[in-house]
Design a protein around this motif. Structure first.
Motif, PDB file in Angstrom:
ATOM      1  N   ASP A 200       0.800  -1.224   0.000  1.00 30.32           N
ATOM      2  CA  ASP A 200       0.000   0.000   0.000  1.00 30.32           C
ATOM      3  C   ASP A 200       0.838   1.281   0.000  1.00 30.32           C
ATOM      4  OD1 ASP A 200      -2.326  -1.523   0.034  1.00 30.32           O
ATOM      5  OD2 ASP A 200      -2.400  -1.558   2.227  1.00 30.32           O
ATOM      6  N   TYR A 201       2.132   1.189   0.306  1.00 31.23           N
ATOM      7  CA  TYR A 201       2.958   2.391   0.447  1.00 31.23           C
ATOM      8  C   TYR A 201       4.282   2.354  -0.311  1.00 31.23           C
ATOM      9  CZ  TYR A 201      -0.327   4.053   3.883  1.00 31.23           C
ATOM     10  OH  TYR A 201      -1.470   4.503   4.489  1.00 31.23           O
ATOM     11  N   MET A 202       4.656   1.230  -0.859  1.00 29.94           N
ATOM     12  CA  MET A 202       5.960   1.119  -1.524  1.00 29.94           C
ATOM     13  C   MET A 202       5.990   1.867  -2.855  1.00 29.94           C
ATOM     14  SD  MET A 202       5.916  -2.772  -2.958  1.00 29.94           S
ATOM     15  CE  MET A 202       4.983  -3.219  -4.427  1.00 29.94           C
ATOM     16  N   THR A 203       7.184   2.170  -3.312  1.00 26.30           N
ATOM     17  CA  THR A 203       7.395   2.690  -4.659  1.00 26.30           C
ATOM     18  C   THR A 203       7.501   1.477  -5.570  1.00 26.30           C
ATOM     19  OG1 THR A 203       8.570   4.609  -3.818  1.00 26.30           O
ATOM     20  CG2 THR A 203       8.975   4.012  -6.119  1.00 26.30           C
ATOM     21  N   ARG A 204       6.616   1.411  -6.546  1.00 30.54           N
ATOM     22  CA  ARG A 204       6.504   0.204  -7.373  1.00 30.54           C
ATOM     23  C   ARG A 204       7.558   0.057  -8.458  1.00 30.54           C
ATOM     24  NH1 ARG A 204       2.373  -2.792  -5.974  1.00 30.54           N
ATOM     25  NH2 ARG A 204       0.767  -1.817  -4.703  1.00 30.54           N
ATOM     26  N   LYS A 205       8.078   1.129  -8.951  1.00 33.91           N
ATOM     27  CA  LYS A 205       9.098   1.047 -10.000  1.00 33.91           C
ATOM     28  C   LYS A 205      10.333   1.822  -9.547  1.00 33.91           C
ATOM     29  CE  LYS A 205       5.870   0.324 -13.719  1.00 33.91           C
ATOM     30  NZ  LYS A 205       5.381   0.715 -15.022  1.00 33.91           N
ATOM     31  N   PRO A 206      11.095   1.227  -8.631  1.00 37.45           N
ATOM     32  CA  PRO A 206      12.242   1.961  -8.091  1.00 37.45           C
ATOM     33  C   PRO A 206      13.365   2.082  -9.119  1.00 37.45           C
ATOM     34  CG  PRO A 206      12.276  -0.280  -7.284  1.00 37.45           C
ATOM     35  CD  PRO A 206      10.986  -0.116  -8.047  1.00 37.45           C
ATOM     36  N   ARG A 207      14.162   3.088  -8.941  1.00 34.42           N
ATOM     37  CA  ARG A 207      15.363   3.239  -9.760  1.00 34.42           C
ATOM     38  C   ARG A 207      16.341   2.148  -9.344  1.00 34.42           C
ATOM     39  NH1 ARG A 207      15.611   8.445 -12.821  1.00 34.42           N
ATOM     40  NH2 ARG A 207      13.605   9.309 -12.259  1.00 34.42           N
ATOM     41  N   THR A 208      17.038   1.600 -10.310  1.00 30.73           N
ATOM     42  CA  THR A 208      18.003   0.526 -10.065  1.00 30.73           C
ATOM     43  C   THR A 208      19.305   0.842 -10.792  1.00 30.73           C
ATOM     44  OG1 THR A 208      17.258  -0.753 -11.980  1.00 30.73           O
ATOM     45  CG2 THR A 208      16.174  -1.212  -9.863  1.00 30.73           C
ATOM     46  N   VAL A 209      20.327   0.071 -10.471  1.00 32.82           N
ATOM     47  CA  VAL A 209      21.592   0.140 -11.188  1.00 32.82           C
ATOM     48  C   VAL A 209      21.985  -1.277 -11.579  1.00 32.82           C
ATOM     49  CG1 VAL A 209      22.406   2.259 -10.081  1.00 32.82           C
ATOM     50  CG2 VAL A 209      22.968   0.045  -9.061  1.00 32.82           C
ATOM     51  N   GLY A 210      22.805  -1.376 -12.601  1.00 30.74           N
ATOM     52  CA  GLY A 210      23.333  -2.662 -13.014  1.00 30.74           C
ATOM     53  C   GLY A 210      24.639  -2.973 -12.305  1.00 30.74           C
ATOM     54  N   ARG A 211      25.020  -4.205 -12.339  1.00 28.22           N
ATOM     55  CA  ARG A 211      26.255  -4.625 -11.673  1.00 28.22           C
ATOM     56  C   ARG A 211      27.487  -3.973 -12.285  1.00 28.22           C
ATOM     57  NH1 ARG A 211      26.494 -10.436 -11.496  1.00 28.22           N
ATOM     58  NH2 ARG A 211      28.610 -10.140 -10.818  1.00 28.22           N
TER      59      ARG A 211
ATOM     60  N   LEU B  49      12.279  -7.989  -8.166  1.00 30.40           N
ATOM     61  CA  LEU B  49      12.050  -6.687  -7.548  1.00 30.40           C
ATOM     62  C   LEU B  49      10.640  -6.204  -7.834  1.00 30.40           C
ATOM     63  CD1 LEU B  49      13.460  -4.423  -5.940  1.00 30.40           C
ATOM     64  CD2 LEU B  49      14.026  -3.377  -8.148  1.00 30.40           C
ATOM     65  N   ALA B  50       9.864  -6.011  -6.769  1.00 29.07           N
ATOM     66  CA  ALA B  50       8.493  -5.522  -6.901  1.00 29.07           C
ATOM     67  C   ALA B  50       8.410  -4.041  -6.541  1.00 29.07           C
ATOM     68  CB  ALA B  50       7.564  -6.322  -5.991  1.00 29.07           C
ATOM     69  N   GLY B  51       9.402  -3.560  -5.787  1.00 26.42           N
ATOM     70  CA  GLY B  51       9.395  -2.171  -5.363  1.00 26.42           C
ATOM     71  C   GLY B  51      10.441  -1.925  -4.300  1.00 26.42           C
ATOM     72  N   ILE B  52      10.300  -0.787  -3.661  1.00 30.44           N
ATOM     73  CA  ILE B  52      11.171  -0.430  -2.544  1.00 30.44           C
ATOM     74  C   ILE B  52      10.336   0.379  -1.562  1.00 30.44           C
ATOM     75  CG2 ILE B  52      12.061   1.726  -3.505  1.00 30.44           C
ATOM     76  CD1 ILE B  52      14.878   0.666  -2.505  1.00 30.44           C
ATOM     77  N   ILE B  53      10.617   0.208  -0.287  1.00 33.24           N
ATOM     78  CA  ILE B  53       9.908   0.994   0.725  1.00 33.24           C
ATOM     79  C   ILE B  53      10.939   1.739   1.555  1.00 33.24           C
ATOM     80  CG2 ILE B  53       9.696  -0.940   2.359  1.00 33.24           C
ATOM     81  CD1 ILE B  53       6.736   0.540   2.741  1.00 33.24           C
ATOM     82  N   SER B  54      10.696   3.030   1.731  1.00 30.23           N
ATOM     83  CA  SER B  54      11.655   3.899   2.408  1.00 30.23           C
ATOM     84  C   SER B  54      11.099   4.384   3.741  1.00 30.23           C
ATOM     85  CB  SER B  54      11.971   5.100   1.523  1.00 30.23           C
ATOM     86  OG  SER B  54      10.827   5.936   1.424  1.00 30.23           O
ATOM     87  N   ARG B  55      11.963   5.030   4.490  1.00 34.05           N
ATOM     88  CA  ARG B  55      11.529   5.638   5.748  1.00 34.05           C
ATOM     89  C   ARG B  55      10.402   6.635   5.495  1.00 34.05           C
ATOM     90  NH1 ARG B  55      17.253   7.240   8.662  1.00 34.05           N
ATOM     91  NH2 ARG B  55      17.936   5.127   9.140  1.00 34.05           N
ATOM     92  N   GLU B  56      10.534   7.399   4.419  1.00 31.54           N
ATOM     93  CA  GLU B  56       9.519   8.395   4.102  1.00 31.54           C
ATOM     94  C   GLU B  56       8.166   7.730   3.841  1.00 31.54           C
ATOM     95  OE1 GLU B  56      12.596   8.339   2.706  1.00 31.54           O
ATOM     96  OE2 GLU B  56      13.399  10.097   3.718  1.00 31.54           O
ATOM     97  N   ASP B  57       8.184   6.562   3.199  1.00 28.86           N
ATOM     98  CA  ASP B  57       6.944   5.833   2.950  1.00 28.86           C
ATOM     99  C   ASP B  57       6.289   5.412   4.266  1.00 28.86           C
ATOM    100  OD1 ASP B  57       7.365   5.971   0.153  1.00 28.86           O
ATOM    101  OD2 ASP B  57       8.555   4.123   0.197  1.00 28.86           O
ATOM    102  N   VAL B  58       7.099   4.947   5.197  1.00 26.10           N
ATOM    103  CA  VAL B  58       6.565   4.514   6.498  1.00 26.10           C
ATOM    104  C   VAL B  58       6.044   5.721   7.274  1.00 26.10           C
ATOM    105  CG1 VAL B  58       7.093   3.355   8.677  1.00 26.10           C
ATOM    106  CG2 VAL B  58       8.047   2.456   6.541  1.00 26.10           C
TER     107      VAL B  58
END
Length: 139
Positions: free
Chosen positions: A11-22, A122-131
């Motif tokens: 309900d609060y995560m960012t669904r398409k987070p920015r990523t980096v490659g190896r 990877l489905a998303g990312i959840i941050s402190r700001e989201d919480v």
């Protein structure tokens, strides 16, 4: 506040987070940290999450001691995310309760947590700001 006890990551995560490659270089990673307000990026290879690379991982390239001599700056900038990322990391599922995420963030001093689906993608990312947003929504 009881409403917060029922909230889940999805309900609060960012669904398409920015990523980096190896293979992202430290030069490229430094630019990302400079231009985007993120503290960490999931490092991916295709759809698989290999690890997390944070600002602290980036800065660790520049720590020198008598035991570890300073390489040339251009050599440092050619190091890759695979060289510095944390390959062991804490993650949660979309159906994880936010109370658990909050506990993990406080106990391990995490700024953000990757969200992996049942297939470990990877489905998303959840941050402190989201919480924080969730807490404010529920109070």
């Amino acid at each position: 506040m009881y409403k917060f006890l029922e909230q889940i990551v999805a309900d609060y995560m960012t669904r398409k987070p920015r990523t980096v490659g190896r293979d992202t270089t430290m030069r490229e990673l430094g630019e990302l940290f400079k231009t985007q307000d993120f503290n960490a990026y999931p490092a991916i290879d295709g759809e698989q999450v290999l690890g997390i690379v944070s600002k602290l991982d980036y800065l660790s390239c520049f720590v020198f001691s008598a035991a570890r001599m300073s390489p040339r700056y251009p050599d440092l900038m050619q190091r890759t995310v695979a060289d510095v990322m944390s390959s062991e990391f804490i993650y949660v599922a979309p159906d994880t309760r936010l109370t658990r995420v909050l506990e993990l963030m406080v106990n391990y001093r995490l700024r953000s947590v990757p969200v992996l689906d049942a297939d470990q993608r990877l489905a998303g990312i959840i941050s402190r700001e989201d919480v924080i947003h969730a807490v404010q929504d529920c109070t």
